[in-house]
Design a protein around this motif. Structure first.
Motif, PDB file in Angstrom:
ATOM      1  N   UNK A  19     -18.141 -35.642 -41.233  1.00 56.82           N
ATOM      2  CA  UNK A  19     -17.865 -36.564 -40.120  1.00 56.82           C
ATOM      3  C   UNK A  19     -17.319 -35.851 -38.885  1.00 56.82           C
ATOM      4  N   UNK A  20     -17.153 -34.539 -38.966  1.00 54.15           N
ATOM      5  CA  UNK A  20     -16.672 -33.777 -37.803  1.00 54.15           C
ATOM      6  C   UNK A  20     -17.825 -33.016 -37.168  1.00 54.15           C
ATOM      7  N   UNK A  21     -17.763 -32.880 -35.850  1.00 52.07           N
ATOM      8  CA  UNK A  21     -18.669 -31.930 -35.209  1.00 52.07           C
ATOM      9  C   UNK A  21     -17.825 -30.774 -34.672  1.00 52.07           C
ATOM     10  N   UNK A  22     -18.434 -29.595 -34.691  1.00 52.82           N
ATOM     11  CA  UNK A  22     -17.693 -28.391 -34.326  1.00 52.82           C
ATOM     12  C   UNK A  22     -18.396 -27.613 -33.236  1.00 52.82           C
ATOM     13  N   UNK A  23     -17.630 -27.060 -32.355  1.00 54.01           N
ATOM     14  CA  UNK A  23     -18.136 -26.029 -31.443  1.00 54.01           C
ATOM     15  C   UNK A  23     -17.188 -24.841 -31.581  1.00 54.01           C
ATOM     16  N   UNK A  24     -17.686 -23.666 -31.244  1.00 61.79           N
ATOM     17  CA  UNK A  24     -16.833 -22.493 -31.377  1.00 61.79           C
ATOM     18  C   UNK A  24     -16.835 -21.693 -30.075  1.00 61.79           C
ATOM     19  N   UNK A  25     -15.661 -21.266 -29.677  1.00 61.09           N
ATOM     20  CA  UNK A  25     -15.503 -20.441 -28.482  1.00 61.09           C
ATOM     21  C   UNK A  25     -14.837 -19.143 -28.933  1.00 61.09           C
ATOM     22  N   UNK A  26     -15.600 -18.057 -28.883  1.00 61.81           N
ATOM     23  CA  UNK A  26     -15.079 -16.802 -29.432  1.00 61.81           C
ATOM     24  C   UNK A  26     -14.926 -15.715 -28.369  1.00 61.81           C
ATOM     25  N   UNK A  27     -15.050 -16.111 -27.106  1.00 56.48           N
ATOM     26  CA  UNK A  27     -14.904 -15.119 -26.030  1.00 56.48           C
ATOM     27  C   UNK A  27     -13.437 -14.920 -25.664  1.00 56.48           C
ATOM     28  N   UNK A  28     -12.664 -14.510 -26.642  1.00 57.12           N
ATOM     29  CA  UNK A  28     -11.250 -14.215 -26.407  1.00 57.12           C
ATOM     30  C   UNK A  28     -11.061 -12.723 -26.639  1.00 57.12           C
ATOM     31  N   UNK A  29     -10.565 -12.045 -25.624  1.00 54.17           N
ATOM     32  CA  UNK A  29     -10.326 -10.610 -25.748  1.00 54.17           C
ATOM     33  C   UNK A  29      -8.896 -10.340 -26.220  1.00 54.17           C
ATOM     34  N   UNK A  30      -8.656  -9.118 -26.665  1.00 52.45           N
ATOM     35  CA  UNK A  30      -7.286  -8.692 -26.941  1.00 52.45           C
ATOM     36  C   UNK A  30      -6.512  -8.761 -25.623  1.00 52.45           C
ATOM     37  N   UNK A  31      -5.205  -8.981 -25.684  1.00 54.91           N
ATOM     38  CA  UNK A  31      -4.438  -9.264 -24.465  1.00 54.91           C
ATOM     39  C   UNK A  31      -5.212 -10.300 -23.634  1.00 54.91           C
ATOM     40  N   UNK A  32      -5.326 -11.535 -24.123  1.00 58.69           N
ATOM     41  CA  UNK A  32      -6.259 -12.507 -23.555  1.00 58.69           C
ATOM     42  C   UNK A  32      -6.145 -12.626 -22.024  1.00 58.69           C
ATOM     43  N   UNK A  33      -7.308 -12.692 -21.408  1.00 56.12           N
ATOM     44  CA  UNK A  33      -7.399 -12.641 -19.950  1.00 56.12           C
ATOM     45  C   UNK A  33      -7.407 -14.043 -19.353  1.00 56.12           C
ATOM     46  N   UNK A  34      -7.023 -14.114 -18.088  1.00 52.10           N
ATOM     47  CA  UNK A  34      -7.027 -15.405 -17.393  1.00 52.10           C
ATOM     48  C   UNK A  34      -8.416 -16.060 -17.416  1.00 52.10           C
ATOM     49  N   UNK A  35      -9.456 -15.234 -17.254  1.00 56.33           N
ATOM     50  CA  UNK A  35     -10.805 -15.835 -17.246  1.00 56.33           C
ATOM     51  C   UNK A  35     -11.217 -16.301 -18.641  1.00 56.33           C
ATOM     52  N   UNK A  36     -10.680 -15.690 -19.723  1.00 48.84           N
ATOM     53  CA  UNK A  36     -10.920 -16.230 -21.066  1.00 48.84           C
ATOM     54  C   UNK A  36     -10.405 -17.672 -21.146  1.00 48.84           C
ATOM     55  N   UNK A  37      -9.241 -17.890 -20.553  1.00 49.19           N
ATOM     56  CA  UNK A  37      -8.626 -19.220 -20.592  1.00 49.19           C
ATOM     57  C   UNK A  37      -9.437 -20.210 -19.750  1.00 49.19           C
ATOM     58  N   UNK A  38      -9.800 -19.783 -18.527  1.00 51.53           N
ATOM     59  CA  UNK A  38     -10.563 -20.703 -17.655  1.00 51.53           C
ATOM     60  C   UNK A  38     -11.902 -21.067 -18.293  1.00 51.53           C
ATOM     61  N   UNK A  39     -12.573 -20.058 -18.857  1.00 51.95           N
ATOM     62  CA  UNK A  39     -13.865 -20.334 -19.500  1.00 51.95           C
ATOM     63  C   UNK A  39     -13.692 -21.232 -20.727  1.00 51.95           C
ATOM     64  N   UNK A  40     -12.645 -20.965 -21.484  1.00 52.33           N
ATOM     65  CA  UNK A  40     -12.392 -21.776 -22.680  1.00 52.33           C
ATOM     66  C   UNK A  40     -12.069 -23.220 -22.322  1.00 52.33           C
TER      67      UNK A  40
END
Lengths: 379, 379
Positions: free
Chosen positions: B57-78
């Motif tokens: 009953x759940x649908x899933x999406x995955x966001x794996x574009x997270x770098x080490x020392x996560x970047x500001x653009x990782x957050x904006x894109x996520x």
């Protein structure tokens, strides 16, 4: 090991924090406040002092018919009072009795029925929010999710337990304990030590509760004699309040154990002060438990300042230290509770039936409890 | 002393608890789930394994574009990804980077704007709920309220902090760490020890954080070498996960200190792994701090199993013990980070400007940090 840890209460700690009461009530969006306390809090002027902190946009009612070892009818009357006055927040002010009673009132006022039923009945989220303000350094009730109430028909204590009844905010201000008499400081202080040691050693404990319980032992061991000797020793009062808080966090996430089983039986049948019962029984039950948790009792001893590398010796020295502290602060012997030995069997059976009995390090039967009652009565 | 203590996350701990994920999502009433992880979690098959736990009953999406020392653009894109997919819950799966990024995404997805602005902007309560599932025993991020993100324009790390962004549930299952390679077990393990020691000794700490930090030191000291030596040592993996959790609870309620100031500077300028930087710097900064918190470092030493009654000697032995553990588990020297000494001044200035610098036991200036960078580079 698997466990869950949840802390529904926001803790605000420190000298003077009670002055933030009005602001915290505003944050919770409440206007009609019900104070729950007891006669002692009224007589000591603490209710008047705390009520004066509220701004004019609040209306207040006070319910002070809470007895020691709070009774089921205290809860029913308090819940009816809350409904009649249409209050939207409870300020629980006092020792363990008003705060425990407040938690039960919070649920019965909103969800109805008899408080006794909530030992079996599901507790929904709809409870009156509580701000708990402890005035003793002992109960820990400001951060626990349980409420121990006396069934006056059948003379036994039962526990209502749910994160939903926990205080939303625990406002823990050591200044409120400055005027506590020495005898209450002593009994409630060793009560807190009991919470700490039982939380640390309960069979169902977990590492977060262990860490907090063990640290509580340090605080209480360091400060209890000073706080009893000089009620104006601000550092000692602060340390005792901190010890009581840490101990409350510990046992609420683990459990209490055999000391409470015996103390609650005494409280049910004889209505003796709960903290006093705990504090008298503690070292005696520790001797029973010693072979079952030697390593942990050795850690307790170290937290009490004892440097002894042999665990068995250290554990025993720790128990002796607790007995010597109890004597120094004037705690009476078991005899002072004036319990008729003909009731020991019944008290022992009640102790065995207590829900926290399986949490005791030594598996205790009614026979074990009965023998212990006789033993400590003969001392 | 005055302080507040709040724990917005419900902790569920133990081997196998990750299997409760679907049930917990149901309790939170979510249907459209966004997994946030990184490539390593995908490659290790952990994402597939955890996703398989969800009912149909759940649908899933995955966001794996997270770098080490996560970047500001990782957050904006996520955050854009979360909005585009109209998700109603985040499952953050991984080490500190995905979990920290998830906390920032949770707020930006709902409240908009640039993540950088939330260092100043008020954070409202409307954030995507997070279930955090750590896969390393190191970060503690599953129970902290902060998210450390790298500003890629100006090359520095900033912190977004609020109880509103904390995980609703921390699902802490040591089994997820069984397959961690030795080098990551080592670096993340000493990272957790850093959290514990800095949480315990931060100038702004309080007794609850102290109790948890000190107990964390015991767990990590007892188990880190075993966990690195044999990744299948279930007891050691369990002990390290518990140590990391206790340490996370400690520093999130106190603060980190000088080690983090230096490590975050290195992470900002050189993008070196955060846990590795912390673990390399820890004993060196402890030597600087020694005269400023001798008694506490002596307690740390005792928690590491050192029996020495003279506080100064004990404290020093404790630091030496940490260095010997680090060597035993194969942690490299500072040289291995390949930092150009011409950047030491700039790194030192960044360290001094770090918001956690005032929490360090020794008041550290940029000159102090610079001298320390040179000193540890010469070892």
């Amino acid at each position: 090991m698997q466990f869950s840890f949840v802390l529904p209460s926001t803790i605000r700690y420190g000298s003077g924090v009670v002055k933030e009461l009005n602001q915290i009530i505003d944050q919770l969006g409440a206007k009609k406040i019900m104070f729950i306390c007891d006669k002692g809090i009224i007589d000591a002027g603490i209710y008047t002092r705390v009520k004066a902190l509220l701004a004019d946009d609040k209306t207040c009612v006070v319910f002070s018919d809470i007895e020691a070892n709070p009774k089921d009818y205290n809860v029913q009357n308090g819940a009816a009072f809350a409904r009649d006055n249409d209050v939207d927040l409870i300020v629980a002010l006092g020792g363990g009795s008003p705060i425990d009673a407040a938690k039960a009132i919070a649920v019965v006022a909103k969800q109805g029925g008899e408080v006794r039923d909530y030992t079996k009945r599901a507790i929904g989220p709809d409870c009156l929010p509580i701000i708990a303000i402890p005035t003793t350094a002992g109960t820990g009730s400001e951060v626990t999710f349980s409420s121990v109430i006396t069934d006056t028909k059948e003379n036994f204590k039962f526990t209502v337990k749910s994160p939903a009844i926990a205080a939303k905010v625990a406002l823990v201000d050591p200044e409120l304990t400055y005027s506590l008499p020495a005898s209450i400081t002593a009994a409630t202080g060793i009560d807190a030590l009991t919470h700490a040691i039982e939380g640390y050693t309960a069979t169902c404990t977990e590492p977060i509760a262990e860490a907090l319980g063990l640290y509580a032992v340090e605080y209480i061991g360091k400060y209890i004699e000073r706080a009893v000797k000089d009620g104006n020793d601000v550092e000692a009062r602060d340390g005792m309040m901190m010890g009581s808080l840490l101990a409350g966090l510990s046992f609420s996430h683990a459990d209490v154990a055999g000391v409470h089983c015996m103390a609650e039986a005494l409280g049910s049948m004889y209505d003796r002060p709960h903290g006093l019962c705990n504090s008298i029984i503690l070292p005696h039950l520790m001797r029973e438990n010693l072979p079952y948790c030697t390593a942990k009792y050795a850690r307790v001893a170290r937290a009490l300042g004892i440097e002894e590398s042999d665990p068995e010796k250290a554990a025993l020295l720790g128990i002796e230290k607790i007995q010597s502290i109890s004597a120094n602060i004037g705690l009476p012997a078991f005899k002072a509770l004036a319990i008729d030995p003909k009731d020991f069997r019944k008290l022992a059976e009640m102790s065995e039936k207590n829900g926290s009995n399986p949490s005791n390090p030594k598996p205790m039967t009614a026979d074990d409890y009965e023998a212990l009652f006789y033993k400590i009565d003969a001392l």
